[in-house]
Design an enzyme around this catalytic site. Structure first.
Site, PDB file in Angstrom:
ATOM      1  N   GLY A  34       0.840  -1.185   0.000  1.00  0.00           N
ATOM      2  CA  GLY A  34       0.000   0.000   0.000  1.00  0.00           C
ATOM      3  C   GLY A  34       0.872   1.231   0.000  1.00  0.00           C
ATOM      4  O   GLY A  34       2.058   1.170   0.354  1.00  0.00           O
ATOM      5  N   GLN A  83       2.936  10.103   0.987  1.00  0.00           N
ATOM      6  CA  GLN A  83       4.257   9.471   0.988  1.00  0.00           C
ATOM      7  C   GLN A  83       5.107   9.858  -0.217  1.00  0.00           C
ATOM      8  O   GLN A  83       6.306   9.607  -0.230  1.00  0.00           O
ATOM      9  CB  GLN A  83       4.129   7.948   1.073  1.00  0.00           C
ATOM     10  CG  GLN A  83       3.598   7.476   2.412  1.00  0.00           C
ATOM     11  CD  GLN A  83       3.509   5.986   2.446  1.00  0.00           C
ATOM     12  OE1 GLN A  83       2.500   5.406   2.050  1.00  0.00           O
ATOM     13  NE2 GLN A  83       4.579   5.348   2.904  1.00  0.00           N
ATOM     14  N   CYS A  88       6.805   0.389   7.030  1.00  0.00           N
ATOM     15  CA  CYS A  88       6.349   1.535   6.230  1.00  0.00           C
ATOM     16  C   CYS A  88       7.455   1.957   5.285  1.00  0.00           C
ATOM     17  O   CYS A  88       8.623   2.055   5.687  1.00  0.00           O
ATOM     18  CB  CYS A  88       5.975   2.689   7.163  1.00  0.00           C
ATOM     19  SG  CYS A  88       5.330   4.138   6.301  1.00  0.00           S
ATOM     20  N   LEU A  89       7.072   2.223   4.055  1.00  0.00           N
ATOM     21  CA  LEU A  89       8.044   2.670   3.057  1.00  0.00           C
ATOM     22  C   LEU A  89       8.673   4.001   3.441  1.00  0.00           C
ATOM     23  O   LEU A  89       9.774   4.314   3.001  1.00  0.00           O
ATOM     24  CB  LEU A  89       7.378   2.766   1.683  1.00  0.00           C
ATOM     25  CG  LEU A  89       6.827   1.446   1.126  1.00  0.00           C
ATOM     26  CD1 LEU A  89       6.036   1.692  -0.155  1.00  0.00           C
ATOM     27  CD2 LEU A  89       7.932   0.437   0.907  1.00  0.00           C
ATOM     28  N   HIS A 111      -3.520   1.414   7.809  1.00  0.00           N
ATOM     29  CA  HIS A 111      -2.171   1.986   7.801  1.00  0.00           C
ATOM     30  C   HIS A 111      -2.089   3.157   6.823  1.00  0.00           C
ATOM     31  O   HIS A 111      -1.600   4.234   7.156  1.00  0.00           O
ATOM     32  CB  HIS A 111      -1.162   0.890   7.423  1.00  0.00           C
ATOM     33  CG  HIS A 111       0.243   1.360   7.299  1.00  0.00           C
ATOM     34  ND1 HIS A 111       1.208   1.058   8.225  1.00  0.00           N
ATOM     35  CD2 HIS A 111       0.862   2.106   6.344  1.00  0.00           C
ATOM     36  CE1 HIS A 111       2.351   1.612   7.849  1.00  0.00           C
ATOM     37  NE2 HIS A 111       2.168   2.246   6.704  1.00  0.00           N
ATOM     38  N   GLU A 112      -2.594   2.947   5.609  1.00  0.00           N
ATOM     39  CA  GLU A 112      -2.533   4.005   4.587  1.00  0.00           C
ATOM     40  C   GLU A 112      -3.465   5.162   4.930  1.00  0.00           C
ATOM     41  O   GLU A 112      -3.130   6.329   4.711  1.00  0.00           O
ATOM     42  CB  GLU A 112      -2.849   3.440   3.199  1.00  0.00           C
ATOM     43  CG  GLU A 112      -1.929   2.320   2.743  1.00  0.00           C
ATOM     44  CD  GLU A 112      -0.446   2.619   2.857  1.00  0.00           C
ATOM     45  OE1 GLU A 112      -0.042   3.801   2.809  1.00  0.00           O
ATOM     46  OE2 GLU A 112       0.336   1.666   3.002  1.00  0.00           O
ATOM     47  N   HIS A 141      -1.946   7.721   7.060  1.00  0.00           N
ATOM     48  CA  HIS A 141      -1.121   8.710   6.349  1.00  0.00           C
ATOM     49  C   HIS A 141      -1.953   9.920   5.913  1.00  0.00           C
ATOM     50  O   HIS A 141      -1.457  11.047   5.911  1.00  0.00           O
ATOM     51  CB  HIS A 141      -0.446   8.089   5.124  1.00  0.00           C
ATOM     52  CG  HIS A 141       0.742   7.249   5.448  1.00  0.00           C
ATOM     53  ND1 HIS A 141       1.850   7.720   6.117  1.00  0.00           N
ATOM     54  CD2 HIS A 141       1.002   5.947   5.187  1.00  0.00           C
ATOM     55  CE1 HIS A 141       2.743   6.757   6.249  1.00  0.00           C
ATOM     56  NE2 HIS A 141       2.248   5.672   5.707  1.00  0.00           N
TER      57      HIS A 141
END
Length: 182
Positions: free
Chosen positions: A48, A53, A101-102, A143-144, A147
């Site tokens: 995701g 991000q 997380c990226l 999670h997304e 953000h």
């Protein structure tokens, strides 16, 4: 043509902003951003990604579960772009699970999330969609979605004892060999 975008890291102020609604879904820039996010999440071995991000403070995210080196047990689903998503219902049950997380490379955390959620969103054509997700895919969305709210998974970890490095996660949780030099 899609372009892989650089992923911003923890400390960049965009990750802590409340993302703004997408107003013109059919706009060429919005459609290009969707394509770029789809490419970026795949190239980064993510499941995701959210527009903040890639330094775009918009209420747009991708849920793209599939097995990959970061999440070998992930279920397969069609990558989905969610525009202006809303969490409209959730189970009372929460489950802890490991997240990375990226935008926070090298760290994993044990994060409590709702086991089942119902989400309403606009697809890339502007159609209203509703979906119910459970378990890992529900975790990805939450999670997304965080953000979009200016939060990261570290904000939800209940104790620093629930954090570990990516290398330790591979050994202790995934059971990969201790030789991490490869």
């Amino acid at each position: 043509m899609s372009t892989e975008r650089p992923i911003i890291q923890l400390g960049n102020p965009t990750l802590r902003q409340l993302a703004q609604p997408v107003e013109a879904i059919a706009d060429t820039q919005v459609q290009q951003l969707i394509d770029d996010l789809l490419l970026t999440v795949q190239a980064a071995n993510g499941v995701g990604i959210a527009a903040p991000q890639v330094a775009q403070s918009l209420r747009l995210l991708i849920v793209a579960s599939r097995p990959n080196p970061r999440y070998p047990q992930a279920p397969v689903m069609e990558p989905t772009a969610l525009i202006n998503p809303r969490l409209i219902a959730h189970s009372g049950e929460t489950v802890k699970g490991w997240e990375g997380c990226l935008s926070i490379p090298g760290v994993r955390g044990l994060v409590p999330r709702y086991r089942e959620i119902e989400v309403e969103y606009l697809d890339r054509c502007g159609a209203v969609k509703r979906v119910v997700w459970t378990d890992f895919v529900a975790r990805i969305f939450q999670h997304e979605y965080d953000h979009l709210e200016g939060k990261v998974f570290l904000d939800r970890v209940e104790s620093t004892a629930d954090l570990m490095t990516e290398q330790e996660y591979k050994v202790r949780v995934l059971g990969e060999g201790a030789d991490l030099g490869s």
